[in-house]
Design an enzyme around this catalytic site. Structure first.
Site, short mmCIF file in Angstrom:
data_model
loop_
_atom_site.label_atom_id
_atom_site.label_comp_id
_atom_site.label_asym_id
_atom_site.label_seq_id
_atom_site.Cartn_x
_atom_site.Cartn_y
_atom_site.Cartn_z
N TYR A 112 1.68 36.96 5.05
CA TYR A 112 2.28 36.27 3.92
C TYR A 112 3.27 35.22 4.41
O TYR A 112 3.28 34.07 3.94
CB TYR A 112 2.98 37.29 3.01
CG TYR A 112 3.75 36.66 1.88
CD1 TYR A 112 3.09 36.14 0.77
CD2 TYR A 112 5.15 36.58 1.92
CE1 TYR A 112 3.81 35.55 -0.27
CE2 TYR A 112 5.86 36.01 0.89
CZ TYR A 112 5.19 35.49 -0.20
OH TYR A 112 5.90 34.90 -1.23
N GLU B 274 7.18 37.31 -9.05
CA GLU B 274 8.61 37.22 -8.71
C GLU B 274 9.45 37.95 -9.75
O GLU B 274 10.46 38.57 -9.42
CB GLU B 274 9.04 35.76 -8.60
CG GLU B 274 8.44 34.99 -7.43
CD GLU B 274 8.97 35.43 -6.07
OE1 GLU B 274 9.90 36.25 -6.01
OE2 GLU B 274 8.44 34.94 -5.06
N TRP C 291 10.19 42.45 -1.68
CA TRP C 291 8.94 41.71 -1.89
C TRP C 291 7.73 42.47 -1.36
O TRP C 291 6.65 42.40 -1.92
CB TRP C 291 9.03 40.32 -1.28
CG TRP C 291 7.76 39.55 -1.47
CD1 TRP C 291 6.89 39.13 -0.51
CD2 TRP C 291 7.20 39.11 -2.72
NE1 TRP C 291 5.84 38.47 -1.08
CE2 TRP C 291 6.00 38.44 -2.43
CE3 TRP C 291 7.61 39.23 -4.06
CZ2 TRP C 291 5.19 37.89 -3.43
CZ3 TRP C 291 6.80 38.68 -5.05
CH2 TRP C 291 5.61 38.02 -4.72
#
Length: 203
Positions: free
Chosen positions: A39, A61, A69
């Site tokens: 990522y 988000e 995350w």
């Protein structure tokens, strides 16, 4: 998992970067998880202008708020299944029964307010009089002249993310606070916060 041998870059920026077992120097937050590193390497800070992918990022988000995350990243496919690939028309058509069903879906974060917000966001998306990518990118700041030297130079929010947040809220979007919108700007390449020493940092 070991972070690999120490390098000169590690010694100069011990808190900001780390060297992976593959010998690549990355922002330290990418850790040692291969998916997190992928990522970091391929998505975070890469310019994204596809309005549907931006819609997905906006909602992911929002779900990330208050969590790490990596927690969201490992469930991304679950989110895509649950929300019909983040197709705004299909998500906008979801109802209270779908909310209850998703509250039992272990493939996502089961937060009622955020599930309902995703549906509301899809409806707001369909009401836009300008494509989402044009709207979001109109708030992008000028590119950095240099990479941040450490996390201390990376803000949690900016005037631009605050303005984007206000505009999205005005248009009916939810869970789009200034900090969440700055995270989106980082993710979508509207800003580049790869720190000095990272192989992806600006020169």
């Amino acid at each position: 998992m070991s972070a690999g041998p120490e390098t000169d870059a590690d010694r100069r920026f011990p808190e900001a970067i780390r060297t992976g077992e593959d010998g690549v120097v990355r922002c330290a937050w990418s850790g040692s998880d291969p998916e997190y590193q992928r990522y970091h390497d391929e998505e975070w800070g890469t310019v994204q202008r596809d309005p549907l992918r931006l819609f997905e990022k906006l909602n992911l988000e929002a779900f990330q708020s208050g969590l790490s995350w990596i927690t969201i990243l490992k469930r991304r496919e679950g989110f895509r299944r649950a929300f019909h690939g983040f197709d705004p028309e299909r998500v906008a058509a979801m109802d209270a029964g779908d909310v209850e069903r998703l509250m039992g879906d272990t493939g996502i974060i089961r937060n009622r307010r955020k599930i309902e917000a995703t549906i509301a966001n899809a409806r707001a998306y369909l009401e836009l009089d300008v494509p989402l990518d044009e709207l979001m990118w109109s708030f992008a700041p000028e590119p950095r002249s240099r990479a941040p030297r450490g996390f201390g130079e990376v803000p949690a929010s900016t005037p631009e993310s605050t303005a984007l947040s206000a505009e999205l809220r005005r248009r009916g979007f939810r869970f789009v606070g200034p900090t969440t919108m700055y995270a989106l700007m980082q993710s979508a390449g509207m800003v580049d916060d790869h720190v000095e020493g990272c192989f992806r940092a600006v020169a």
